[in-house]
Scaffold this motif. Structure first.
Motif, mmCIF file in Angstrom:
data_model
loop_
_atom_site.group_PDB
_atom_site.id
_atom_site.type_symbol
_atom_site.label_atom_id
_atom_site.label_comp_id
_atom_site.label_asym_id
_atom_site.label_seq_id
_atom_site.Cartn_x
_atom_site.Cartn_y
_atom_site.Cartn_z
ATOM 1 N N CYS A 224 0.796 -1.221 0.000
ATOM 2 C CA CYS A 224 0.000 0.000 0.000
ATOM 3 C C CYS A 224 0.832 1.275 0.000
ATOM 4 O O CYS A 224 0.289 2.360 -0.221
ATOM 5 N N CYS B 10 -6.106 -0.999 -0.244
ATOM 6 C CA CYS B 10 -5.295 0.144 0.182
ATOM 7 C C CYS B 10 -6.106 1.440 0.262
ATOM 8 O O CYS B 10 -5.585 2.452 0.755
ATOM 9 N N TRP C 293 -5.938 3.634 3.437
ATOM 10 C CA TRP C 293 -4.762 3.232 4.208
ATOM 11 C C TRP C 293 -4.180 4.444 4.940
ATOM 12 O O TRP C 293 -4.106 5.537 4.371
#
Length: 457
Positions: A336, A375, A378
């Motif tokens: 990510c 992601c 994130w």
């Protein structure tokens, strides 16, 4: 004195750098049975603050069985991997070891949970199903909140370490290892995800590269990320196309037509997999089919049977034999911060539409457009985004089967004189399983001699 001069001249003539004295304190590795030495190397958690807190990297070395002409640094991907345990588990470096020391390390952050001996993040990760595509902005927001909550459970235990887990951080660790080994030019072999470590190193320290092998990796060195996503999708479409061509020449001529109808129907109403009590939508089926198609003719008969059965209403044949029942994703702690993620639902939908157009049978399956859904939201941004390689790098060597060799070629076409060895068949990475490729890799790492362009193994 004359002998030392003669050895030095021989090494210079062969292209191998004379070894230099390292600063590491080597001793027998714990539980060693093959003669591997280990050493600890302290490096910063955050390479932007070199005077701050440090972590320990555990290094392993198999000394050359003949006269050592230098070291080759080995990484196995993962994105994190216990390099010491993997290196000790086989004899894949025997020929290279006749002339070179084999050095590896357990990558930062991936500690005891994967058998690593370097400092690990204090987190327990599990593989979870890939989330579905958000249907509206509210759904996108919920996906973001879910991912953030999942990540925060780890991040709050060590926010500084969590934020410094990119492939560029691994590359800076590699530079510290190179210096600790005596400062000679880097010889590096990176398999799979570790190829991104190599690409990051080439961007950060181009003047320190002597040789670099990228084996079975993908392209993290592009200024055109949208174009790279399309290239991934086309590669997957080619994989399914090989399977369909095999069907057209055999006993499953009906399968290609059934496939598109099956996927379209599953996107509206997921197909039950009765033996597991679950159901798969079209993207799930595409992910499983791409994975099977990549494995070649050995599994294609089963794939044909599974498609027919799913078209008849039961997708049980697609259920993995063990592990997750759905296509899943990895932790994201490295991925990510390495890969671009969609900023909003409109951007994501435009990408989905574009990939489905270039890959009508494979869709978005097994591309980063799907993988980075985990992601969204994130808590750390993309700190190591894809970027082109700099000029001035020495010629490099790539290797890979089918689509992987194509991806490596997209990386190395930026480096004049580079060559990619291709295996015209299935597989993931070549060094361990393909003696022809291994011989080319060994010769390049020792003598800097590349095979002819277009070499196939």
């Amino acid at each position: 004195m004359l002998t030392s001069i003669a050895v030095a001249l021989t090494l210079l003539g062969s292209g191998v750098q004379a070894p230099q004295t390292d600063s590491l304190d080597w001793s027998t590795c714990p539980g060693d049975k093959i003669g591997m030495e280990c050493a600890d190397l302290r490096v910063p958690v955050n390479w932007q603050q070199p005077g701050g807190r440090e972590i320990t990297l555990k290094l392993g070395r198999l000394k050359a069985t003949g006269t050592s002409e230098g070291s080759v640094l080995i990484a196995y991907g993962g994105p994190g991997a216990p390099g010491i345990a993997i290196t000790r588990s086989g004899n894949r470096w025997a020929e290279l070891r006749e002339r070179m020391d084999i050095v590896t390390w357990d990558t930062r952050g991936y500690g005891e949970q994967i058998g690593g001996l370097s400092t690990g993040l204090p987190c327990t990760w599990t593989r979870i199903p890939l989330p579905g595509f958000p249907e509206d902005d509210a759904d996108f927001g919920r996906l973001s909140d879910t991912n953030r909550g999942y990540a925060e459970a780890c991040r709050t235990k060590d926010p500084e370490f969590f934020a410094n887990m990119s492939s560029a951080d691994q590359a800076r660790d590699m530079e510290a290892i190179r210096k600790a080994l005596g400062g000679a030019g880097l010889n590096f072999y990176g398999a799979s995800y570790a190829g991104f470590y190599g690409q990051a190193y080439a961007r950060l320290f181009p003047g320190q590269v002597r040789t670099m092998v990228l084996d079975g990796t993908w392209n993290h060195s592009t200024a055109d990320w949208a174009g790279e996503l399309e290239a991934m999708a086309r590669s997957n479409e080619e994989a399914i196309g090989r399977f369909f061509a095999w069907c057209a020449a055999g006993k499953c001529r009906d399968v290609p037509a059934k496939w598109r109808k099956l996927v379209a129907g599953a996107d509206r109403t997921p197909v039950p997999a009765r033996q597991a009590g679950i159901a798969y939508d079209g993207r799930d089926l595409q992910a499983f089919a791409v994975s099977s198609a990549r494995r070649g003719a050995e599994v294609w008969p089963k794939l044909a049977r599974d498609i027919r059965a799913a078209a008849g209403g039961d997708a049980s044949g697609f259920v993995p034999e063990r592990g997750a029942r759905y296509p899943d994703q990895s932790t994201g702690v490295t991925e990510c911060v390495d890969w671009p993620r969609p900023a909003g639902r409109a951007e994501l939908e435009a990408t989905i539409a574009r990939l489905r157009k270039v890959a009508p049978n494979a869709g978005t399956a097994s591309t980063m457009a799907t993988a980075t859904l985990g992601c969204v939201g994130w808590p750390v941004g993309v700190t190591n985004p894809p970027a082109p390689l700099p000029k001035g790098l020495p010629p490099m060597l790539g290797a890979g089967a089918w689509g992987e060799s194509d991806a490596v070629r997209r990386v190395l076409r930026q480096v004049p004189g580079s060559v990619v060895v291709r295996h015209e068949g299935p597989g993931h990475t070549l060094q361990a399983s393909n003696p022809c490729a291994r011989a080319h890799i060994d010769r390049y790492l020792t003598d800097r001699v590349l095979p002819a362009p277009g070499t196939r193994c």
